[in-house]
Design an enzyme around this catalytic site. Sequence first.
Site, PDB file in Angstrom:
ATOM      1  N   HIS A   1       7.986 -43.908   9.772  1.00 34.94           N
ATOM      2  CA  HIS A   1       7.682 -43.155   8.547  1.00 34.94           C
ATOM      3  C   HIS A   1       6.250 -43.344   8.054  1.00 34.94           C
ATOM      4  O   HIS A   1       5.669 -42.422   7.494  1.00 34.94           O
ATOM      5  CB  HIS A   1       8.628 -43.575   7.407  1.00 34.94           C
TER       6      HIS A   1
ATOM      7  N   MET B   1      -2.767 -62.158   4.394  1.00 34.57           N
ATOM      8  CA  MET B   1      -3.338 -61.370   5.503  1.00 34.57           C
ATOM      9  C   MET B   1      -3.184 -59.879   5.223  1.00 34.57           C
ATOM     10  O   MET B   1      -4.104 -59.097   5.454  1.00 34.57           O
ATOM     11  CB  MET B   1      -2.613 -61.705   6.809  1.00 34.57           C
TER      12      MET B   1
ATOM     13  N   HIS C   1       6.540 -36.890   7.020  1.00 35.14           N
ATOM     14  CA  HIS C   1       5.924 -38.220   7.038  1.00 35.14           C
ATOM     15  C   HIS C   1       4.412 -38.146   7.222  1.00 35.14           C
ATOM     16  O   HIS C   1       3.671 -38.925   6.616  1.00 35.14           O
ATOM     17  CB  HIS C   1       6.585 -39.092   8.100  1.00 35.14           C
TER      18      HIS C   1
ATOM     19  N   CYS D   1       0.064 -65.417   8.864  1.00 39.90           N
ATOM     20  CA  CYS D   1      -0.316 -66.546   8.005  1.00 39.90           C
ATOM     21  C   CYS D   1       0.984 -67.180   7.532  1.00 39.90           C
ATOM     22  O   CYS D   1       2.035 -66.953   8.140  1.00 39.90           O
ATOM     23  CB  CYS D   1      -1.244 -66.111   6.873  1.00 39.90           C
ATOM     24  N   GLY D   2       0.949 -67.947   6.462  1.00 39.96           N
ATOM     25  CA  GLY D   2       2.173 -68.624   6.025  1.00 39.96           C
ATOM     26  C   GLY D   2       3.246 -67.651   5.585  1.00 39.96           C
ATOM     27  O   GLY D   2       4.412 -67.764   5.958  1.00 39.96           O
ATOM     28  N   THR D   3       2.851 -66.685   4.765  1.00 40.03           N
ATOM     29  CA  THR D   3       3.811 -65.703   4.235  1.00 40.03           C
ATOM     30  C   THR D   3       3.591 -64.289   4.780  1.00 40.03           C
ATOM     31  O   THR D   3       4.440 -63.419   4.586  1.00 40.03           O
ATOM     32  CB  THR D   3       3.662 -65.600   2.708  1.00 40.03           C
TER      33      THR D   3
HETATM   34  C1  RB5 Z   1      -2.107 -71.268   3.690  1.00 44.37           C
HETATM   35  O1  RB5 Z   1      -1.624 -72.439   3.119  1.00 44.37           O
HETATM   36  C2  RB5 Z   1      -1.368 -70.056   3.114  1.00 44.37           C
HETATM   37  O2  RB5 Z   1      -1.766 -69.849   1.794  1.00 44.37           O
HETATM   38  C3  RB5 Z   1      -1.645 -68.852   3.955  1.00 44.37           C
HETATM   39  O3  RB5 Z   1      -1.254 -69.097   5.268  1.00 44.37           O
HETATM   40  C4  RB5 Z   1      -0.914 -67.582   3.565  1.00 44.37           C
HETATM   41  O4  RB5 Z   1       0.442 -67.784   3.402  1.00 44.37           O
HETATM   42  C5  RB5 Z   1      -1.483 -66.807   2.457  1.00 44.37           C
HETATM   43  O5  RB5 Z   1      -0.991 -65.759   2.045  1.00 44.37           O
END
Ligand code: RB5
Length: 150
Positions: free
Chosen positions: A97, A70, A133, A64-66
């Site tokens: 680990h 997800m 582990h 996803c963006g960050t």
């Molecule tokens: C979408 O704009 C963004 O919020 C999504 O891709 C993600 O980064 C969420 O965590």
Amino acid sequence: MIVIANDHAGLELKRELTGLFEELRLPYKNIGTDSPESTDYPRWGYRAAKLVASGECDRGILICGTGVGMSLTANKVKGIRCVVCSDCFTAKLSREHNDANMLALGARVVAPGLAAMIARVWLETPFSGGERHSGRVGMITAVEQGRADF
Ligand code: RB5
């Protein structure tokens, strides 16, 4: 079998990574969106996590963006250990680990070349299987199952 899922922000990087899977001759299932239209990441993360938790897929990559949304979603599914990585060291150690079975990448955080390198290291690194582990991963499972006594 690897499952890969993405929201709109992860579409381009997903295309890059499926190219990597093909190069590595890794069978994969693409269940992410193939449209640039805005969509809700939990939908995709949840579906992919269920495939890994059920054993239908061995491991999964989420984009996803960050990588954060997800991974938060996937980690709510029992049996999932999802890690967000933006460096190769964490990717490697998350396998050795922590036996991470899902990797989340932020397409707006890591450039495509670095993301492909992170994914490759993560895919190619086995769990160490060491007693120390394995015990700790077992403790994570105990927390998840509400039977932690530590
Ligand atoms: C979408 O704009 C963004 O919020 C999504 O891709 C993600 O980064 C969420 O965590």
